[in-house]
Design a protein around this motif. Structure first.
Motif, PDB file in Angstrom:
ATOM      1  N   ALA A 165       0.954  -1.303  -0.036  1.00  0.00           N
ATOM      2  CA  ALA A 165       0.272  -0.047  -0.060  1.00  0.00           C
ATOM      3  C   ALA A 165       0.872   1.174  -0.034  1.00  0.00           C
ATOM      4  CB  ALA A 165      -0.927  -0.262   1.315  1.00  0.00           C
ATOM      5  N   VAL A 166       1.993   1.223   0.742  1.00  0.00           N
ATOM      6  CA  VAL A 166       2.841   2.368   0.701  1.00  0.00           C
ATOM      7  C   VAL A 166       3.569   2.586  -0.418  1.00  0.00           C
ATOM      8  CG1 VAL A 166       4.963   3.381   1.909  1.00  0.00           C
ATOM      9  CG2 VAL A 166       3.214   2.300   3.402  1.00  0.00           C
ATOM     10  N   LEU A 167       4.412   1.425  -1.239  1.00  0.00           N
ATOM     11  CA  LEU A 167       4.766   1.740  -2.282  1.00  0.00           C
ATOM     12  C   LEU A 167       3.954   1.963  -3.505  1.00  0.00           C
ATOM     13  CD1 LEU A 167       7.307  -1.279  -2.006  1.00  0.00           C
ATOM     14  CD2 LEU A 167       7.762   0.908  -1.804  1.00  0.00           C
ATOM     15  N   VAL A 168       2.952   1.506  -3.639  1.00  0.00           N
ATOM     16  CA  VAL A 168       1.821   2.056  -4.659  1.00  0.00           C
ATOM     17  C   VAL A 168       1.304   3.324  -4.418  1.00  0.00           C
ATOM     18  CG1 VAL A 168      -0.429   1.489  -5.518  1.00  0.00           C
ATOM     19  CG2 VAL A 168       0.953  -0.604  -4.871  1.00  0.00           C
ATOM     20  N   GLN A 170       2.976   5.548  -3.153  1.00  0.00           N
ATOM     21  CA  GLN A 170       4.069   6.382  -3.427  1.00  0.00           C
ATOM     22  C   GLN A 170       4.354   6.872  -4.893  1.00  0.00           C
ATOM     23  OE1 GLN A 170       7.233   5.309  -1.012  1.00  0.00           O
ATOM     24  NE2 GLN A 170       6.571   6.549   0.835  1.00  0.00           N
ATOM     25  N   ASN A 171       4.356   5.629  -5.519  1.00  0.00           N
ATOM     26  CA  ASN A 171       4.534   5.484  -6.776  1.00  0.00           C
ATOM     27  C   ASN A 171       3.426   6.147  -7.795  1.00  0.00           C
ATOM     28  OD1 ASN A 171       7.255   3.981  -7.090  1.00  0.00           O
ATOM     29  ND2 ASN A 171       6.019   2.456  -6.578  1.00  0.00           N
ATOM     30  N   LEU A 172       2.275   5.769  -7.408  1.00  0.00           N
ATOM     31  CA  LEU A 172       1.030   6.514  -7.956  1.00  0.00           C
ATOM     32  C   LEU A 172       1.348   8.195  -7.649  1.00  0.00           C
ATOM     33  CD1 LEU A 172      -1.974   4.571  -7.289  1.00  0.00           C
ATOM     34  CD2 LEU A 172      -0.833   4.768  -9.362  1.00  0.00           C
ATOM     35  N   GLY A 173       1.497   8.614  -6.516  1.00  0.00           N
ATOM     36  CA  GLY A 173       1.542  10.050  -6.291  1.00  0.00           C
ATOM     37  C   GLY A 173       2.868  10.707  -7.081  1.00  0.00           C
ATOM     38  N   ALA A 174       4.068   9.860  -7.478  1.00  0.00           N
ATOM     39  CA  ALA A 174       4.890  10.413  -8.394  1.00  0.00           C
ATOM     40  C   ALA A 174       4.504  10.223 -10.056  1.00  0.00           C
ATOM     41  CB  ALA A 174       6.018   9.615  -7.824  1.00  0.00           C
ATOM     42  N   GLY A 175       3.324   9.468 -10.210  1.00  0.00           N
ATOM     43  CA  GLY A 175       2.961   9.509 -11.501  1.00  0.00           C
ATOM     44  C   GLY A 175       3.485   8.041 -12.307  1.00  0.00           C
ATOM     45  N   ASP A 182       4.211  -2.798 -10.715  1.00  0.00           N
ATOM     46  CA  ASP A 182       5.198  -3.569 -10.629  1.00  0.00           C
ATOM     47  C   ASP A 182       5.321  -4.008  -8.929  1.00  0.00           C
ATOM     48  OD1 ASP A 182       7.316  -5.278 -11.482  1.00  0.00           O
ATOM     49  OD2 ASP A 182       8.413  -3.961 -10.247  1.00  0.00           O
ATOM     50  N   SER A 183       5.035  -2.895  -7.991  1.00  0.00           N
ATOM     51  CA  SER A 183       5.186  -3.028  -6.734  1.00  0.00           C
ATOM     52  C   SER A 183       4.198  -3.960  -6.150  1.00  0.00           C
ATOM     53  CB  SER A 183       5.166  -1.794  -6.004  1.00  0.00           C
ATOM     54  OG  SER A 183       6.241  -0.879  -6.366  1.00  0.00           O
ATOM     55  N   ALA A 184       2.646  -3.765  -6.607  1.00  0.00           N
ATOM     56  CA  ALA A 184       1.780  -4.587  -6.322  1.00  0.00           C
ATOM     57  C   ALA A 184       2.081  -6.129  -6.553  1.00  0.00           C
ATOM     58  CB  ALA A 184       0.504  -4.213  -6.785  1.00  0.00           C
ATOM     59  N   MET A 185       2.521  -6.354  -7.997  1.00  0.00           N
ATOM     60  CA  MET A 185       2.711  -7.665  -8.291  1.00  0.00           C
ATOM     61  C   MET A 185       3.757  -8.375  -7.451  1.00  0.00           C
ATOM     62  SD  MET A 185       0.042  -7.905 -10.450  1.00  0.00           S
ATOM     63  CE  MET A 185       0.540  -9.594 -10.899  1.00  0.00           C
ATOM     64  N   GLN A 186       4.850  -7.618  -7.264  1.00  0.00           N
ATOM     65  CA  GLN A 186       5.901  -8.149  -6.400  1.00  0.00           C
ATOM     66  C   GLN A 186       5.462  -8.643  -5.081  1.00  0.00           C
ATOM     67  OE1 GLN A 186       9.225  -9.025  -7.529  1.00  0.00           O
ATOM     68  NE2 GLN A 186       8.464  -8.529  -9.422  1.00  0.00           N
ATOM     69  N   GLY A 187       4.609  -7.788  -4.477  1.00  0.00           N
ATOM     70  CA  GLY A 187       4.017  -8.058  -3.163  1.00  0.00           C
ATOM     71  C   GLY A 187       3.210  -9.155  -3.350  1.00  0.00           C
ATOM     72  N   LEU A 188       2.416  -9.313  -4.145  1.00  0.00           N
ATOM     73  CA  LEU A 188       1.300 -10.501  -4.369  1.00  0.00           C
ATOM     74  C   LEU A 188       2.259 -11.765  -4.434  1.00  0.00           C
ATOM     75  CD1 LEU A 188      -1.467 -11.549  -4.583  1.00  0.00           C
ATOM     76  CD2 LEU A 188      -1.101 -11.074  -7.414  1.00  0.00           C
ATOM     77  N   LEU A 189       3.350 -11.730  -5.341  1.00  0.00           N
ATOM     78  CA  LEU A 189       4.304 -12.812  -5.468  1.00  0.00           C
ATOM     79  C   LEU A 189       4.641 -13.215  -4.102  1.00  0.00           C
ATOM     80  CD1 LEU A 189       5.386 -15.055  -7.458  1.00  0.00           C
ATOM     81  CD2 LEU A 189       7.286 -13.401  -8.030  1.00  0.00           C
ATOM     82  N   MET A 190       5.498 -12.359  -3.541  1.00  0.00           N
ATOM     83  CA  MET A 190       5.995 -12.660  -2.133  1.00  0.00           C
ATOM     84  C   MET A 190       4.998 -13.359  -1.342  1.00  0.00           C
ATOM     85  SD  MET A 190       8.531  -9.343  -1.703  1.00  0.00           S
ATOM     86  CE  MET A 190       9.113  -9.839  -0.224  1.00  0.00           C
ATOM     87  N   ALA A 191       3.615 -12.667  -1.233  1.00  0.00           N
ATOM     88  CA  ALA A 191       2.907 -13.155  -0.388  1.00  0.00           C
ATOM     89  C   ALA A 191       2.341 -14.619  -0.664  1.00  0.00           C
ATOM     90  CB  ALA A 191       1.741 -12.452  -0.260  1.00  0.00           C
ATOM     91  N   MET A 192       2.155 -14.768  -1.737  1.00  0.00           N
ATOM     92  CA  MET A 192       1.935 -16.051  -2.335  1.00  0.00           C
ATOM     93  C   MET A 192       2.786 -17.404  -1.999  1.00  0.00           C
ATOM     94  SD  MET A 192       0.220 -15.299  -6.059  1.00  0.00           S
ATOM     95  CE  MET A 192       0.284 -17.183  -6.379  1.00  0.00           C
ATOM     96  N   LEU A 193       4.185 -16.761  -2.091  1.00  0.00           N
ATOM     97  CA  LEU A 193       5.145 -17.762  -2.111  1.00  0.00           C
ATOM     98  C   LEU A 193       5.297 -18.097  -0.428  1.00  0.00           C
ATOM     99  CD1 LEU A 193       7.929 -16.461  -4.430  1.00  0.00           C
ATOM    100  CD2 LEU A 193       6.639 -18.567  -4.623  1.00  0.00           C
ATOM    101  N   THR A 194       5.378 -17.068   0.417  1.00  0.00           N
ATOM    102  CA  THR A 194       5.664 -17.166   1.844  1.00  0.00           C
ATOM    103  C   THR A 194       4.338 -17.825   2.607  1.00  0.00           C
ATOM    104  OG1 THR A 194       6.809 -15.060   1.770  1.00  0.00           O
ATOM    105  CG2 THR A 194       5.902 -15.675   3.901  1.00  0.00           C
ATOM    106  N   MET A 195       3.322 -17.362   2.317  1.00  0.00           N
ATOM    107  CA  MET A 195       2.025 -18.079   2.966  1.00  0.00           C
ATOM    108  C   MET A 195       1.620 -19.397   2.477  1.00  0.00           C
ATOM    109  SD  MET A 195      -0.214 -14.675   2.962  1.00  0.00           S
ATOM    110  CE  MET A 195      -1.720 -15.282   3.722  1.00  0.00           C
TER     111      MET A 195
END
Length: 208
Positions: A165-168, A170-175, A182-195
């Motif tokens: 949420a923080v990275l998405v 901040q990046n949306l705020g920066a345009g 990419d931040s959202a997808m990387q987080g999703l991948l890490m969550a899927m692997l870990t959990m």
């Protein structure tokens, strides 16, 4: 009734933590949580059992200790916000409270679904607890222990949710929409692997 007094400081604590995390600071909320929870444990020991010269208040003592820890957490969070310059008490433009229709509308639009999501989750847990209360004390205690162990599998997901949420944001705020996606997808991948790995461990090693 005693716990109700902690509602306002707890709200300040939660919102302040969200503000700190939005700036990329996840260490300060962790430190505040550690200090406040340690204080809560010590206060429980003193107020529940009447140690260190404090009165023996039993259940009321546990509630009072929780409220005091919430107040401490709120105070430390506000201090961190002031130190980082996020909030000012010197009368600068940063601390002027003004009701702005457009901003209020966006806040409500974002917070309402999140509030309903939490309501559904907590409501389901409440119904579950009502059903579980019909069990014997031993079975109920065993269920609580199992549920606590199970939480290990989804706590990484909660942490990654906050980070994403923080990275998405901040990046949306920066345009930079591409980097936000990419931040959202990387987080999703890490969550899927870990959990997923922890879930498989529970299935394959149920008795350990």
């Amino acid at each position: 009734t005693t716990m109700a007094w902690g509602s306002v400081p707890f709200m300040i604590w939660i919102v302040g933590n969200a503000v700190l995390r939005s700036t990329g600071d996840a260490i300060s909320p962790l430190a505040v949580a550690g200090i406040s929870n340690t204080f809560n444990v010590v206060a429980d020991w003193c107020l529940i059992f009447g140690n260190m010269g404090f009165p023996k208040l039993a259940v009321k003592g546990a509630a009072l200790a929780s409220v005091l820890s919430m107040c401490l957490g709120a105070l430390l969070t506000v201090i961190n916000l002031i130190r980082r310059g996020t909030v000012s008490i010197a009368g600068s433009s940063q601390c002027k409270l003004q009701l702005r229709g457009f901003m209020m509308q966006k806040l409500v639009a974002l917070s309402l679904p999140a509030s309903l999501e939490t309501l559904l989750l907590d409501g389901a847990r409440s119904v579950q607890m009502i059903i579980m209360s019909s069990l014997d004390k031993l079975e109920f205690a065993a269920h609580q222990i199992a549920a606590t162990c199970e939480s290990i599998s989804y706590m990484p997901g909660y942490g990654l949710t906050i980070a994403c949420a923080v990275l998405v944001g901040q990046n949306l705020g920066a345009g930079d929409v591409r980097r936000a996606r990419d931040s959202a997808m990387q987080g999703l991948l890490m969550a899927m692997l870990t959990m997923g790995a922890l879930g498989c461990a529970f299935i394959l090693l149920p008795h350990t």
